[in-house]
Motif scaffolding. Structure first.
Motif, PDB file in Angstrom:
ATOM      1  N   ALA A 240      -1.045  -1.212  -9.300  1.00 45.73           N
ATOM      2  CA  ALA A 240      -0.680  -1.779  -8.136  1.00 45.73           C
ATOM      3  C   ALA A 240      -1.621  -1.622  -7.087  1.00 45.73           C
ATOM      4  O   ALA A 240      -1.685  -2.263  -6.085  1.00 45.73           O
ATOM      5  N   LYS A 241      -2.525  -0.685  -7.241  1.00 47.05           N
ATOM      6  CA  LYS A 241      -3.601  -0.341  -6.332  1.00 47.05           C
ATOM      7  C   LYS A 241      -4.497  -1.714  -5.952  1.00 47.05           C
ATOM      8  O   LYS A 241      -4.790  -1.831  -4.862  1.00 47.05           O
ATOM      9  N   THR A 242      -4.988  -2.429  -6.761  1.00 44.43           N
ATOM     10  CA  THR A 242      -5.928  -3.611  -6.679  1.00 44.43           C
ATOM     11  C   THR A 242      -5.226  -4.373  -5.508  1.00 44.43           C
ATOM     12  O   THR A 242      -5.825  -4.822  -4.433  1.00 44.43           O
ATOM     13  N   TYR A 243      -3.989  -5.018  -5.472  1.00 44.52           N
ATOM     14  CA  TYR A 243      -3.570  -5.905  -4.780  1.00 44.52           C
ATOM     15  C   TYR A 243      -3.195  -5.096  -3.572  1.00 44.52           C
ATOM     16  O   TYR A 243      -3.323  -5.794  -2.247  1.00 44.52           O
ATOM     17  N   ALA A 244      -3.011  -4.007  -3.487  1.00 38.11           N
ATOM     18  CA  ALA A 244      -2.481  -3.128  -2.189  1.00 38.11           C
ATOM     19  C   ALA A 244      -3.723  -3.083  -1.384  1.00 38.11           C
ATOM     20  O   ALA A 244      -3.690  -3.398  -0.069  1.00 38.11           O
ATOM     21  N   ILE A 245      -5.206  -2.634  -1.935  1.00 37.99           N
ATOM     22  CA  ILE A 245      -6.269  -2.547  -1.105  1.00 37.99           C
ATOM     23  C   ILE A 245      -6.631  -3.856  -0.577  1.00 37.99           C
ATOM     24  O   ILE A 245      -7.414  -4.018   0.373  1.00 37.99           O
ATOM     25  N   ASN A 246      -6.431  -4.888  -1.338  1.00 40.82           N
ATOM     26  CA  ASN A 246      -6.755  -6.321  -0.865  1.00 40.82           C
ATOM     27  C   ASN A 246      -5.999  -6.780   0.359  1.00 40.82           C
ATOM     28  O   ASN A 246      -6.497  -7.142   1.010  1.00 40.82           O
ATOM     29  N   ILE A 247      -4.435  -6.330   0.366  1.00 41.25           N
ATOM     30  CA  ILE A 247      -3.894  -6.501   1.362  1.00 41.25           C
ATOM     31  C   ILE A 247      -4.251  -5.693   2.753  1.00 41.25           C
ATOM     32  O   ILE A 247      -4.504  -6.492   3.876  1.00 41.25           O
ATOM     33  N   VAL A 248      -4.601  -4.507   2.562  1.00 47.04           N
ATOM     34  CA  VAL A 248      -5.030  -3.846   3.511  1.00 47.04           C
ATOM     35  C   VAL A 248      -6.532  -4.282   4.254  1.00 47.04           C
ATOM     36  O   VAL A 248      -6.382  -4.138   5.385  1.00 47.04           O
ATOM     37  N   ALA A 249      -7.340  -4.621   3.376  1.00 45.88           N
ATOM     38  CA  ALA A 249      -8.746  -5.233   3.819  1.00 45.88           C
ATOM     39  C   ALA A 249      -8.346  -6.480   4.589  1.00 45.88           C
ATOM     40  O   ALA A 249      -9.017  -6.680   5.676  1.00 45.88           O
ATOM     41  N   ARG A 250      -7.389  -7.281   4.207  1.00 48.55           N
ATOM     42  CA  ARG A 250      -6.954  -8.579   4.638  1.00 48.55           C
ATOM     43  C   ARG A 250      -6.347  -8.314   6.053  1.00 48.55           C
ATOM     44  O   ARG A 250      -7.104  -8.963   7.189  1.00 48.55           O
ATOM     45  N   ILE A 251      -5.627  -7.528   6.111  1.00 49.55           N
ATOM     46  CA  ILE A 251      -4.927  -7.238   7.419  1.00 49.55           C
ATOM     47  C   ILE A 251      -5.820  -6.712   8.632  1.00 49.55           C
ATOM     48  O   ILE A 251      -5.817  -6.911   9.642  1.00 49.55           O
ATOM     49  N   VAL A 252      -6.727  -5.718   8.222  1.00 51.11           N
ATOM     50  CA  VAL A 252      -7.512  -5.021   8.908  1.00 51.11           C
ATOM     51  C   VAL A 252      -8.849  -5.766   9.522  1.00 51.11           C
ATOM     52  O   VAL A 252      -8.966  -5.931  10.555  1.00 51.11           O
ATOM     53  N   ARG A 253      -9.482  -6.648   8.334  1.00 52.59           N
ATOM     54  CA  ARG A 253     -10.597  -7.228   8.852  1.00 52.59           C
ATOM     55  C   ARG A 253     -10.239  -8.603   9.369  1.00 52.59           C
ATOM     56  O   ARG A 253     -11.246  -9.281   9.770  1.00 52.59           O
ATOM     57  N   PHE A 254      -9.235  -9.183   8.630  1.00 53.05           N
ATOM     58  CA  PHE A 254      -8.939 -10.723   8.913  1.00 53.05           C
ATOM     59  C   PHE A 254      -7.495 -10.751   9.305  1.00 53.05           C
ATOM     60  O   PHE A 254      -6.845 -11.491   8.709  1.00 53.05           O
ATOM     61  N   PRO A 255      -7.213 -10.290  10.339  1.00 49.15           N
ATOM     62  CA  PRO A 255      -5.631 -10.298  10.850  1.00 49.15           C
ATOM     63  C   PRO A 255      -5.198 -11.704  11.204  1.00 49.15           C
ATOM     64  O   PRO A 255      -6.054 -12.279  11.859  1.00 49.15           O
ATOM     65  N   ARG A 256      -3.779 -11.957  11.190  1.00 49.74           N
ATOM     66  CA  ARG A 256      -3.305 -13.285  11.363  1.00 49.74           C
ATOM     67  C   ARG A 256      -2.857 -13.086  13.012  1.00 49.74           C
ATOM     68  O   ARG A 256      -2.944 -11.986  13.480  1.00 49.74           O
ATOM     69  N   ARG A 257      -2.986 -14.184  13.716  1.00 51.51           N
ATOM     70  CA  ARG A 257      -2.632 -13.866  15.239  1.00 51.51           C
ATOM     71  C   ARG A 257      -1.073 -13.138  15.366  1.00 51.51           C
ATOM     72  O   ARG A 257      -1.420 -12.222  16.309  1.00 51.51           O
ATOM     73  N   SER A 258      -0.234 -13.344  14.994  1.00 52.33           N
ATOM     74  CA  SER A 258       1.079 -12.627  15.029  1.00 52.33           C
ATOM     75  C   SER A 258       0.828 -11.105  14.858  1.00 52.33           C
ATOM     76  O   SER A 258       1.203 -10.354  15.430  1.00 52.33           O
ATOM     77  N   GLU A 259       0.071 -11.137  13.660  1.00 51.91           N
ATOM     78  CA  GLU A 259      -0.167  -9.624  13.316  1.00 51.91           C
ATOM     79  C   GLU A 259      -1.105  -8.666  14.374  1.00 51.91           C
ATOM     80  O   GLU A 259      -0.645  -7.428  14.790  1.00 51.91           O
ATOM     81  N   LEU A 260      -2.127  -9.569  14.925  1.00 48.71           N
ATOM     82  CA  LEU A 260      -3.058  -8.995  15.609  1.00 48.71           C
ATOM     83  C   LEU A 260      -2.270  -8.574  16.892  1.00 48.71           C
ATOM     84  O   LEU A 260      -2.361  -7.356  17.386  1.00 48.71           O
TER      85      LEU A 260
ATOM     86  N   PRO B  70       0.694  -1.276   0.156  1.00 52.79           N
ATOM     87  CA  PRO B  70       0.089  -0.004   0.081  1.00 52.79           C
ATOM     88  C   PRO B  70       0.877   1.185   0.023  1.00 52.79           C
ATOM     89  O   PRO B  70       0.618   2.058  -0.820  1.00 52.79           O
ATOM     90  N   PHE B  71       1.937   1.329   0.830  1.00 51.48           N
ATOM     91  CA  PHE B  71       2.500   2.484   0.898  1.00 51.48           C
ATOM     92  C   PHE B  71       3.305   2.700  -0.642  1.00 51.48           C
ATOM     93  O   PHE B  71       3.367   3.764  -1.053  1.00 51.48           O
ATOM     94  N   SER B  72       3.718   1.830  -1.238  1.00 50.46           N
ATOM     95  CA  SER B  72       4.560   1.978  -2.506  1.00 50.46           C
ATOM     96  C   SER B  72       3.396   2.250  -3.539  1.00 50.46           C
ATOM     97  O   SER B  72       3.860   2.951  -4.668  1.00 50.46           O
ATOM     98  N   ALA B  73       2.263   1.665  -3.594  1.00 51.09           N
ATOM     99  CA  ALA B  73       1.049   2.016  -4.489  1.00 51.09           C
ATOM    100  C   ALA B  73       0.966   3.476  -4.460  1.00 51.09           C
ATOM    101  O   ALA B  73       0.456   4.180  -5.372  1.00 51.09           O
ATOM    102  N   PHE B  74       0.431   4.059  -3.200  1.00 50.68           N
ATOM    103  CA  PHE B  74       0.237   5.254  -2.753  1.00 50.68           C
ATOM    104  C   PHE B  74       1.365   6.239  -3.410  1.00 50.68           C
ATOM    105  O   PHE B  74       1.127   7.540  -4.026  1.00 50.68           O
TER     106      PHE B  74
END
Length: 802
Positions: free
Chosen positions: A591-611, A293-297
């Motif tokens: 690049a934006k499509t992949y970036a926002i998919n990653i953002v939605a994944r980590i915000v709404r479906f975070p992994r335990r370590s990320e959480l 997301p930072f790079s696409a931005f």
């Protein structure tokens, strides 16, 4: 000779055992290694590189991108021309890069012989540069080569490659491997190939040995295996790259159909060297989760600047120091004619004070928006009164406790706001701050510009509005604002005249994926935070920072080694992303499509370590107070009320829900809050048209000089990196977006829109990556693609990708 058997092994980890755990080396004098897919791996498909060269050549010819594929096909014909000429002379059907390029440009520009040399040089230089960017050393071969050097055996490299020995040697040198080899033999130099077997004969003659005294290691069963054995050479074929090569082949071909897939390919390019490696987990999160997301931005910013042509680009503290470094890396790699970025030290507090002509409604609402539980003391904190001074003034207005809740329509509060001592302080502070700000901006070259872009992670436009108001008394450049995300308040400021553009997320151009940004804004604010205190003001043209031992700065210290590790990963991603974008002409929107998919994944479906990691970070309000903001509160689900309170009081509500109920809880929360979001969405607008800026002739870009402290901050970051590496868990690579997680995003969107339709509300759009293509990819890379089964798979592929 007939007793020699081809030995095939699954991966390079087994190679060490085969070489040193058996008698294989006992009667061997020379050990030969294939180069590509043995010593060197590529980050992308070989055709990505070659198509990139075709694009560079097409650009030199003045062609547009629609001709790239046609130019590449001409190159294939040129290769056969050059190779056929060698074959006619009695050599194998191969040719050197320079001969291929000359034949290529002759076909492309047959009537311009004067340009052939220059065009061939473009093709050569592009090919070499892109191969250097794409190649990395096979990590498993380094210890093998080191151990082999201790045995006294002679090591050589043997490659079927048109690049020639000199270029291949440069690639090996750049990757730290050339030192292990006594000689190299490459088909492009002599038009003799391993595939025909004649290159092996040439090597044996040059080395002066019999085939039984040589061992060859490669990845191709025919060229590296059977042909070697035919010459009495012992051979080991390592099949580890079969699946990765098929995966990259699929990704290359699919991106030609759907350019959104380039964002995924860029992520694979960036992380390719990390597969099966053990790395600090936080570095991996920085590179693979935050990097896209930072790079696409930043790529979107560069494209925006190419259109409007600002004289200067300023990045606002404290997030701006990282963003500036990313921007400078990108424009240098893409060779864009843009000014380098400048770091502008200001803050919400500083801009608010500089804009202050009195203490009124604007100042109060700014403070209300930065506190969970605003009190009288917190609302008036920007005025700098001590607690005793403020209590004395408040007492005269009928307020006995300055820690009481701030009630906006209270008569006593109204009397306090109108108090002459308070208003006099506001007027004096505002005037002093404006004078100091003006002196600082003048020193930074701000007023030399006709037009500037102010860059920030974004949200509401408070700093930019404050600067505009503060500078309204004197001539100032046109201010353009570029954000990662803009919320509803930013939209209101946009309508009041502030030129705000947002790239990943905009509440006035709502996307279900991009909107996840606003559900956890700290995901971008904290990792991009510079390692210095917030800006309090200016003095003699220099910024004044909060002291390192202040109440608002002290809690941040414990996070800084971890933040330094995240930022290192983000910068690594940008390095490789910029290179991939240069090779493939990836745009920011790709690049934006992949970036926002990653953002939605980590915000709404975070992994335990990320959480657990992100919820452990410290976040301070930094707006005239040291209020500690809780990102994701932990509460037992056994007490329903306490659990719901914890979720509602957290800044990352999905995180708090996931702490108690896992990913299912985060999904439910996203589902149930959808109607409220739908009802409160502002009117949706079309994407703003970008108006071209100054003509090239009138454009006067300049790069602001860096502050003296910027080097100190970076040096401190290098020291903290070591602390971060020691403290971080080390884990093997895992894809940041698995097929299962992408399926969860698809399920989440479908469930959300179904729920909205039941409520008779407007459904949400979302630019999701195609799940069917992802599933087909996983099938394709694991199954044979030849014969009847291959034809069946191709039919299925046409249906899936339709």
């Amino acid at each position: 000779m007939s007793r020699i058997r081809l030995k095939q092994i699954a991966n390079f980890k087994q190679l060490d055992k085969e070489l040193f755990g058996s008698s294989l080396l006992r009667n061997t004098d020379v050990v030969a290694f294939d180069v590509f897919d043995t010593l060197l791996f590529r980050r992308c498909d070989a055709d990505d590189v070659q198509l990139g060269v075709a694009r560079a050549l097409g650009h030199s010819l003045g062609n547009d991108e629609s001709s790239d594929i046609a130019i590449l096909r001409v190159r294939e014909q040129a290769y056969f021309d050059a190779a056929a000429e060698n074959e006619f002379k009695g050599f194998d059907k191969d040719a050197h890069l320079d001969d291929i390029n000359l034949a290529w440009v002759k076909r492309l520009a047959p009537n311009e012989p004067g340009r052939w040399s220059d065009l061939a040089a473009v093709a050569r230089e592009s090919k070499i540069r892109y191969e250097h960017w794409a190649c990395f050393p096979n990590p498993a071969t380094v210890p093998i080569l080191q151990r082999l050097a201790g045995t006294g055996k002679r090591a050589v490299f043997v490659s079927d490659m048109y690049l020639g020995e000199a270029i291949v040697s440069d690639l090996l040198t750049a990757n730290g491997l050339r030192q292990f080899f006594s000689a190299g033999y490459v088909s492009g130099d002599i038009a003799l190939t391993k595939s025909s077997g004649r290159l092996f004969q040439h090597v044996l003659e040059k080395e002066g040995i019999d085939g039984s005294r040589m061992l060859h290691i490669g990845d191709n069963p025919h060229a590296d295996g059977r042909r070697a054995i035919e010459h009495g050479i012992k051979a080991i074929v390592v099949r580890e790259r079969d699946i990765p090569l098929k995966r990259m082949r699929f990704d290359h071909n699919y991106a030609l159909q759907d350019r959104r897939w380039l964002g995924y390919n860029a992520a694979s390019f960036a992380s390719a060297a990390s597969l099966q490696q053990v790395e600090p987990e936080l570095h991996t999160i920085g590179r693979d989760v935050l990097g896209p997301p930072f790079s696409a931005f930043i790529h979107g910013l560069a494209e925006y600047c190419m259109r409007i042509r600002p004289d200067a680009v300023y990045f606002l503290s404290r997030e701006g120091l990282l963003l500036k470094d990313l921007y400078d890396q990108l424009i240098a790699t893409l060779q864009l004619p843009l000014p380098s970025g400048g770091y502008l030290c200001t803050s919400r507090l500083n801009a608010a004070v500089a804009a202050m002509r009195s203490f009124g409604w604007r100042e109060i609402t700014l403070k209300l928006g930065s506190h969970n539980k605003p009190t009288v003391s917190s609302i008036f904190s920007p005025l700098g009164f001590s607690r005793d001074e403020l209590a004395s003034i408040a007492g005269k207005c009928g307020i006995s406790d300055i820690d009481q809740k701030f009630i906006i329509d209270s008569p006593t509060i109204a009397r306090l706001v109108a108090h002459p001592i308070l208003q006099d302080r506001a007027i004096r502070l505002g005037q002093n701050a404006r004078n100091a700000l003006h002196e600082y901006l003048e020193k930074r070259g701000f007023f030399n510009a006709r037009s500037v872009v102010l860059v920030d992670v974004g949200w509401a436009g408070q700093i930019q509005e404050g600067l505009k108001i503060a500078l309204s008394d004197s001539p100032a450049p046109i201010i353009n604002v570029y954000y990662l995300g803009a919320n509803q308040l930013a939209g209101e400021r946009r309508r009041s005249g502030l030129n705000i553009r947002a790239y990943l997320a905009d509440m006035e151009q709502y996307d279900w994926l991009g909107s996840a940004t606003f559900e956890f804004v700290e995901l971008f604010e904290i990792p991009s935070r510079a390692l210095h205190g917030t800006v309090l003001g200016h003095n003699q043209g220099e910024p004044l920072f909060a002291s390192e031992d202040s109440a608002e700065r002290t809690p941040e210290h414990s996070d800084e080694p971890r933040i330094a590790l995240l930022q290192e990963g983000i910068c690594e991603y940008m390095l490789h992303y910029a290179r991939y974008a240069a090779i493939t002409k990836t745009s920011a929107d790709h690049a934006k499509t992949y970036a926002i998919n990653i953002v939605a994944r980590i915000v709404r479906f975070p992994r335990r370590s990320e959480l657990f990691f992100f919820s452990s970070l410290n976040h301070i309000a930094n707006f005239g107070s040291s209020e500690h903001l809780q990102l994701a509160k932990v509460s037992s689900i056994l007490s329903g009320k306490k659990f719901l309170d914890a979720v509602n009081n957290s800044h990352w509500r999905q995180g708090a829900a996931a702490l108690g109920l896992g990913r299912f809880g985060a999904l439910l929360l996203s589902l149930f809050q959808a109607p409220r979001i739908s009802r409160t969405l502002p009117s949706q607008i079309e994407e703003q048209r970008i108006h071209d800026g100054a003509s090239i002739a009138a454009w006067n870009p300049f790069s602001p000089l860096p502050h003296g402290f910027e080097t100190d901050v970076r040096n401190r970051s290098f020291v903290l990196l070591e602390q971060g590496r020691e403290a971080s868990l080390h884990k093997t690579y895992r894809s940041p977006l698995t097929p299962f997680e992408l399926a969860m995003l698809h399920l989440g969107l479908r469930a959300t829109n179904l729920y909205l339709s039941v409520k008779k509300l407007n459904q949400f759009p979302a630019d999701l990556l195609p799940l069917r293509a992802w599933l087909w990819r996983e099938i394709y890379i694991r199954l044979p693609v030849h014969g009847k089964f291959g034809r069946l798979l191709r039919r299925v592929k046409r249906w899936i990708t339709a």
